[in-house]
Design an enzyme around this catalytic site. Structure first.
Site, PDB file in Angstrom:
ATOM      1  N   HIS A 158       0.832  -1.209   0.000  1.00 37.81           N
ATOM      2  CA  HIS A 158       0.000   0.000   0.000  1.00 37.81           C
ATOM      3  C   HIS A 158       0.866   1.259   0.000  1.00 37.81           C
ATOM      4  O   HIS A 158       0.689   2.160  -0.841  1.00 37.81           O
ATOM      5  CB  HIS A 158      -0.917  -0.006   1.224  1.00 37.81           C
ATOM      6  CG  HIS A 158      -1.820   1.184   1.300  1.00 37.81           C
ATOM      7  ND1 HIS A 158      -3.091   1.189   0.785  1.00 37.81           N
ATOM      8  CD2 HIS A 158      -1.632   2.426   1.827  1.00 37.81           C
ATOM      9  CE1 HIS A 158      -3.653   2.377   0.980  1.00 37.81           C
ATOM     10  NE2 HIS A 158      -2.784   3.137   1.622  1.00 37.81           N
ATOM     11  N   GLU A 159       1.811   1.325   0.934  1.00 37.84           N
ATOM     12  CA  GLU A 159       2.652   2.513   1.042  1.00 37.84           C
ATOM     13  C   GLU A 159       3.602   2.642  -0.141  1.00 37.84           C
ATOM     14  O   GLU A 159       3.957   3.761  -0.537  1.00 37.84           O
ATOM     15  CB  GLU A 159       3.439   2.491   2.356  1.00 37.84           C
ATOM     16  CG  GLU A 159       2.580   2.451   3.618  1.00 37.84           C
ATOM     17  CD  GLU A 159       1.588   3.595   3.708  1.00 37.84           C
ATOM     18  OE1 GLU A 159       1.844   4.649   3.087  1.00 37.84           O
ATOM     19  OE2 GLU A 159       0.561   3.445   4.389  1.00 37.84           O
TER      20      GLU A 159
ATOM     21  N   HIS B 204       1.915   4.701  -2.832  1.00 36.15           N
ATOM     22  CA  HIS B 204       2.021   6.140  -2.562  1.00 36.15           C
ATOM     23  C   HIS B 204       3.433   6.645  -2.865  1.00 36.15           C
ATOM     24  O   HIS B 204       3.622   7.699  -3.489  1.00 36.15           O
ATOM     25  CB  HIS B 204       1.708   6.429  -1.086  1.00 36.15           C
ATOM     26  CG  HIS B 204       0.286   6.172  -0.695  1.00 36.15           C
ATOM     27  ND1 HIS B 204      -0.778   6.603  -1.447  1.00 36.15           N
ATOM     28  CD2 HIS B 204      -0.242   5.544   0.386  1.00 36.15           C
ATOM     29  CE1 HIS B 204      -1.903   6.249  -0.852  1.00 36.15           C
ATOM     30  NE2 HIS B 204      -1.604   5.595   0.260  1.00 36.15           N
TER      31      HIS B 204
END
Length: 345
Positions: free
Chosen positions: A17-18, A21
């Site tokens: 997920h990170e 980003h």
């Protein structure tokens, strides 16, 4: 081993997920202070030469973050304006925020594809299979091969929809609309109360056919269809929570997930893969909700900015997200408390 599996599963999901980003922030030229796995006190930090970003590991494996310039409440005057999040185009900002969600969905698709290749691709159908002669389903007239279409008037034509409706109406009489030999009919079942390991539960006495298909394309189709089916199911879960048809106690936090990981580990490696995919979809879906502190909340502010034609006041937005974060932590504590009570009771 359960603790190890728990840390690995959450670690992989949070990292993916990170990473979404992080990749898009870097591509957009945004200054990234820190890429962190975990929350709480920092236990490890690494920095590459000629790279402004600190890569950190924190104590509690229940989250992570990518800290970008322009997200802090107090403006950092040491960072050039063109390196801050707010200075970028709508497209760059939108992709940076939504990338984590998309990476979670992509991870789930890959894992479900692997499960399908190894174990066969389950069909998300509602064809009745085994019926227990000692249960209400047998005496109600339900037959093997019946295709369930609706439950209490609600669409239940996929396995995921059916299981959700059974959870909503747990312990109640249910009326199934089934298709048999091209004709539809209604069958009413009363639940039978049974005790399993000292816990009271309700059974109707039928199982869904667990037919699977094999092959590359069948597995690929299963991975995509299952992912979107679970996202659709989660939309209804949110609706049922808001309308009070599901209780907050039906949700699980870190403690509940830990317990589920232990059960999945006993069933084997493929069960852990499926659980990882399921949790990854959950993380992506929850982050998509338009709530402050979630990625969806940030997307909502970006859309407002696009409609207004000018940026939302950065301090106001950051303050809203900070308040949302503390409210989220309070909700997490409540869910964790419910998890603990459920386990020890």
């Amino acid at each position: 081993m359960t603790l190890l599996y728990f840390i690995i599963i959450l670690g992989v999901i949070i990292f993916i997920h990170e990473l979404g980003h992080f990749i898009f922030a870097k591509r957009a030229g945004i200054y990234v202070y820190e890429f962190s796995l975990g929350m709480g006190p920092r236990i490890f930090k690494w920095n590459r030469k000629n790279d402004e970003t600190d890569y950190c590991l924190r104590l509690f494996p229940i989250g992570g973050f990518v800290q970008m310039a322009g997200e802090e409440i107090e403006d950092d005057e040491n960072i050039p304006k063109d390196k801050k999040f707010g200075s970028k185009t709508f497209g760059h900002k939108f992709m940076t925020v939504i990338a984590g969600i998309m990476m979670n969905f992509l991870l789930a698709i890959v894992l479900l594809f692997i499960v399908g290749l190894i174990n066969g691709a389950p069909q998300n159908k509602t064809i009745v299979g085994t019926i227990d002669p000692s249960m209400p389903a047998y005496t109600s007239g339900l037959q093997e091969g019946d295709k369930i279409l609706k439950l209490n008037g609600r669409n239940a034509n996929t396995y995921d929809k059916l299981t959700l409706q059974l959870q909503v109406f747990q312990g109640e009489d249910i009326t199934l609309e089934v298709e048999r030999n091209g004709l539809t009919r209604e069958i009413t079942l009363q639940p039978k109360e049974v005790k399993i390991d000292g816990e009271t539960t309700y059974k109707y006495g039928f199982q869904i056919n667990d037919e699977v298909e094999t092959g590359f394309f069948a597995s690929l189709e299963y991975a995509f269809k299952k992912t979107f089916s679970l996202i659709h199911q989660m939309l209804f879960i949110v609706f049922y929570l808001i309308t009070g048809q599901l209780e907050l106690g039906s949700l699980s936090g870190p403690v509940g997930i830990y317990n589920v990981v232990g059960n999945a580990a006993e069933s084997g490696f493929l069960s852990l893969l499926y659980l990882t995919a399921y949790i990854s979809i959950n993380v992506g879906f929850i982050n998509f909700l338009p709530i402050p502190a979630f990625d969806g909340g940030r997307i909502l502010f970006l859309i407002i900015e696009k409609i207004k034609g000018k940026p939302v006041d950065q301090k106001l937005e950051n303050t809203v997200h900070t308040i949302g974060f503390f409210l989220l932590m309070a909700l997490m504590l409540l869910i964790t408390y419910n998890d603990i009570i459920r386990i020890i009771s």
